[in-house]
Structure formats: C-alpha cells, structure tokens
Design an enzyme around this catalytic site. Sequence first.
Site, PDB file in Angstrom:
ATOM      1  N   GLU A  79      23.360  11.413  -4.706  1.00 18.45           N
ATOM      2  CA  GLU A  79      23.713  10.004  -4.481  1.00 18.45           C
ATOM      3  C   GLU A  79      23.456   9.593  -3.036  1.00 18.45           C
ATOM      4  O   GLU A  79      23.902  10.264  -2.088  1.00 18.45           O
ATOM      5  CB  GLU A  79      25.192   9.754  -4.837  1.00 18.45           C
ATOM      6  N   GLU A 123      32.643  16.582  -7.740  1.00 17.52           N
ATOM      7  CA  GLU A 123      31.925  16.168  -6.530  1.00 17.52           C
ATOM      8  C   GLU A 123      31.939  17.247  -5.448  1.00 17.52           C
ATOM      9  O   GLU A 123      32.888  18.008  -5.348  1.00 17.52           O
ATOM     10  CB  GLU A 123      32.554  14.875  -5.955  1.00 17.52           C
ATOM     11  N   ASP A 144      34.104  12.669 -15.898  1.00 23.14           N
ATOM     12  CA  ASP A 144      34.098  12.796 -14.438  1.00 23.14           C
ATOM     13  C   ASP A 144      35.494  13.207 -13.975  1.00 23.14           C
ATOM     14  O   ASP A 144      36.448  12.419 -14.105  1.00 23.14           O
ATOM     15  CB  ASP A 144      33.719  11.423 -13.854  1.00 23.14           C
TER      16      ASP A 144
HETATM   17  O1  KIV Z   1      31.641   7.841 -11.177  1.00 24.38           O
HETATM   18  C1  KIV Z   1      30.458   7.500 -11.219  1.00 24.38           C
HETATM   19  O2  KIV Z   1      30.123   6.429 -11.729  1.00 24.38           O
HETATM   20  C2  KIV Z   1      29.454   8.396 -10.657  1.00 24.38           C
HETATM   21  C3  KIV Z   1      28.041   7.939 -10.701  1.00 24.38           C
HETATM   22  C4  KIV Z   1      27.801   6.955  -9.646  1.00 24.38           C
HETATM   23  C5  KIV Z   1      27.102   9.079 -10.639  1.00 24.38           C
HETATM   24  O3  KIV Z   1      29.778   9.422 -10.183  1.00 24.38           O
END
Ligand code: KIV
Length: 317
Positions: free
Chosen positions: A208, A141, A109
């Site tokens: 989300e 995002e 992420d």
């Molecule tokens: O960082 C995270 O845990 C997320 C999830 C909630 C999809 O982006």
Amino acid sequence: MSASPKKRPTPKKKLPTGTAPAPTERAPVTIPRLSEMKAAGEPIVMVTAYDNPSAEVAEEAGVDVVLVGDTAAMVVLGYDSTVPVTMDEMLVLAGAVRRGLRTPIMIGDLPFGSYEASNELAVENAQRFVKETGCDAVKLERGGQSVDRARAIIRTGIPVMGHVGLTPQTATSLGGFKAQGKTADAAAKLAEEALALQSVGCFAIVFEAIPADVTEVLMPQIDVPVIGIGAGPATDGQVLVFHDLLGLFTGHAPKFVKRYADVHGQMATGMRSYVEDVRAGRFPTEEHSYSIDADELEAFKGYLSAESLAARTPWDW
Ligand code: KIV
C-alpha cells in the site's frame, strides 16, 4: 478454506454483465489459482466489501478476492481511522459479506488489537473469522512481530495475507497516511518485511502507498501474488476500497483512488426526489397501494358508521 466450501450461497440478484462470461458460472477462486494467475501474468482483482449488497455486486462483477477490510471503521462506521473497529463488529460485517459471495476468495481483516499481543490471540481471532463467518483467509498488517503472528496462524491451517507499506492501523508511527518506502533505507525495510512475510508462508501480500518504481524493482524478488493499492502497475493485482471506487464515500480520497461511479450522488438524487414527492403528495399513488373488494369496503364503512371505535373499552379489543 471455508465453513461451507462445497455449498456457498448463490447471490439472489443478477446485474447486467455485458459481454463478460457470466461470473456466477465461474469456479470458486482458490489460493493456488491466485499463484497460477501470477505465473500467467493474469491481473488479480480484489475489492473490499462490508455488507451483503456490496458482496453481491463484487460477485456479479467477477472480482477474484473480496476483503472484509477494517476500512469499514471509516467508510461504514464513520470513524476517523481504522483503529476503533472491533473484532465483534468485523464478524457481523463478514457474515453479511459471506452470504453474498460464491466465487471470490473471502478474507477477514484482523482489526487493530485483535492479533498484536500474542500468537494465541492472533490464532483465536483468525479462527473466529473462519468458524463464525466462513472466511477463507485472514489479513494482518506490518512486518516485525506480525511475521510471528502470521506464522502461528498459518500453522493452524488458516491462510494469511500480509500487508506492508502504508499500514493504516499504525499510521501514527509512520507519520500519518502517506506513501512509504521513499528513501533507500525505507524501501529496504519494506522489502525485508515483505520477504519475511513470504518466508513464513503468507499466500499473498498487499503493497500500500509505495512508489511505483520501488514496487517494480522489488517484484522479481517476491514469489507470492502481490496486490497493490497505490503501489503502481507492476503488482500482480490491484485492490481498492468499495466506497472509494464507486463514489460512496464523500471524505478525502487518497491519490491512488480512481472513481468509477458517483453512487453517493445518485443516492442523494434519488433521496431528494422521494422527499419532494412525499411533500408534494405525488407518492404514493394507486400504483404503490393495495386494493380491497368494493363490497368488503362497503361492509367496513357500515361497521364504522354503526359503532364508535373510540368509545370501545380496551378489553373489547
Ligand atoms: O482494510 C482495507 O480496506 C485494506 C485495503 C486498503 C487493502 O486493508
């Protein structure tokens, strides 16, 4: 894509798996496989993980996709939001997760500040996730300029997952941690963002905190797998935060969280028993102690009685 696609490490421990097929015997999940699952209506299961033991649990439970989420900032590092976690911190966590996974797709992420400023920055940090930790893909995002960043990363050969609706990195500008797409205009904006991310080649999109009805009417427009978190049952899969679903995080849990265990409670109970045992002299017992042959012990006692250890000068040691 992975730093070591053919030889992923095998998890060391195995948990009881009930009647399910042994997940470690599954073929590694691939990005085309996610599309097949969508087409077949087979739900995709995604979860976050931030360290080696949690990755092993996800592996052994047969999860399809593991996200090393920037939620680590909150559930692991103790911050109030996802904003403070750095790329270097994410890389440490992702490396630990990689060593516990063999089968699921692993996604890094991109944290706040690691991709927004330019395509070059986005590509550099996506490549760090892949090169330094063996991530298969990255996630970012929002729509808007993130669509451009996604396109740039995808052009370098790294798969990208999008994320629309409630995007915690920019929650302040969304009015806080609350559901998105609750008016026709807001839902239309969200739809446009999802379609834009899809058009530049994102292999999947997270929805989300979106009203279930909005998701349901939008789903027929989206060709790539959609993974929901608080977006209702119409998505192609679901994701939850590891600490939320297992009850490891004691802070406020959003409405969409279902708790499947009380791991925090179990840990606290175990820890209290340990504290009580030590204080009461119940631990350690012989069972947890090492032994020495009786004659060796006698010899050692003789040595202790012959000389005073305290009287020795330091250079004798
Ligand atoms: O960082 C995270 O845990 C997320 C999830 C909630 C999809 O982006």
